[in-house]
Design an enzyme around this catalytic site. Structure first.
Site, short mmCIF file in Angstrom:
data_model
loop_
_atom_site.label_atom_id
_atom_site.label_comp_id
_atom_site.label_asym_id
_atom_site.label_seq_id
_atom_site.Cartn_x
_atom_site.Cartn_y
_atom_site.Cartn_z
N PRO A 2 0.82 -1.19 0.00
CG PRO A 2 -0.61 -1.50 1.76
CD PRO A 2 0.58 -2.06 1.11
CD GLU A 3 3.73 2.79 -3.99
OE1 GLU A 3 3.89 3.93 -4.42
OE2 GLU A 3 4.11 1.78 -4.60
#
Length: 271
Positions: A2-3
């Site tokens: 997850p960015e």
DNA sequence: CAAAGGTCCTGCTCGC
DNA sequence: TGCGAGCAGGACCTTT
């Protein structure tokens, strides 16, 4: 992992389901995340109402009545909202059971994520205090990047991924933004002109905003709170496209390693 | 066996 | 020579 867009997607999915809910119980199935998950949460959180669900960089912040829960998804984490009766998986380490029958669950196979608790203003927490501006916020623009990049010899990609410079841009979106703005990832940050930085800042914002609209990028682990995969993967121009033709100019996309991280760029349109 | 989307921490290097 | 900022690399862990 997850960015920023994946965390934002998660926050937006969780919010309508959990905001205002009262916590009934807390379950810790494994406390060994990046930092030990505080056992006292089992005692402290029940009875408290969820007053806010926000994101700062890649941190997900749950504002409760007496403090804030700081969560990070590390490389492989995801948060789902499920019925509390759903059988937990082997990597479902942490769970908030709300009154009404829903649960917020943290799943994280690699256990690089964290769950922390603070009673101080959350912006003062050591993990957040040193963070740079939000890339989608008003302080982030080309002039800001130009100014902080002066005299720096490190590659521009490293600067984009440095949370102290700008918060939350990860490996995928650094490659994507550089491709969109026509800048080579290895170019020394201090040797990029102001106009090119204006274009880069625009590209960063555009790539992140589009990824959020698409519900994030899923390569392996990421799913949103309803279990859905992100669709931005199909809109990527550089990341994960090694040996494939550039959608812009037709040159073959190259994969290189920078600081042990996979980096993709087009030798035709990135200088 | 290599690699995977993060980031904190430590220790080195370089320039002033 | 000494200092500090900047920079590179290791560490954390599991799965495919």
């Amino acid at each position: 992992m997850p960015e920023l867009p994946e965390v934002e997607t998660t926050v937006r999915a969780i919010r309508p389901l959990m905001l205002g809910k009262c916590i009934r119980a807390v379950v810790i199935r494994s406390a060994s995340l990046r930092w030990p998950l505080p056992r006292k949460l089992v005692r402290i959180l029940p009875g408290q109402r969820i007053q806010g669900i926000e994101r700062r960089a890649k941190y997900l912040l749950l504002q409760l009545e007496t403090g804030t829960l700081i969560m990070h998804l590390g490389m492989s984490g995801s948060i789902r909202v499920v019925r509390s009766t759903t059988v937990p998986g082997p990597h479902d380490h942490f769970e908030l059971l709300a009154k009404g029958g829903l649960s917020l669950r943290l799943r994280d196979p690699r256990r690089f994520g964290c769950v922390l608790w603070t009673q101080s203003p959350v912006a003062d927490h050591p993990l957040l205090a040193g963070l740079g501006p939000e890339p989608l916020g008003p302080q982030f623009d080309g002039w800001y990047l130009f100014r902080v990049a002066r005299r720096r010899r490190a590659p521009i990609k490293n600067l984009l991924m440095d949370g102290r410079i700008v918060a939350g841009i990860g490996n995928i979106y650094a490659s994507e933004a550089l491709h969109l703005s026509g800048i080579h990832p290895r170019r020394a940050a201090g040797r990029i002109s102001l106009p090119r930085y204006e274009r880069l800042a625009d590209s960063v914002r555009q790539v992140l905003a589009r990824a959020i609209e698409a519900g994030g990028t899923t390569f392996r682990d990421f799913v949103s709170a309803d279990g859905a995969a992100g669709r931005f993967r199909f809109a990527l121009h550089a990341y994960g496209r090694g040996n494939e033709p550039c959608r812009q100019c037709g040159h073959v996309i190259r994969k290189i390693i920078m600081g042990q991280r996979a980096t993709y760029y087009c030798p035709g349109c990135q200088r």
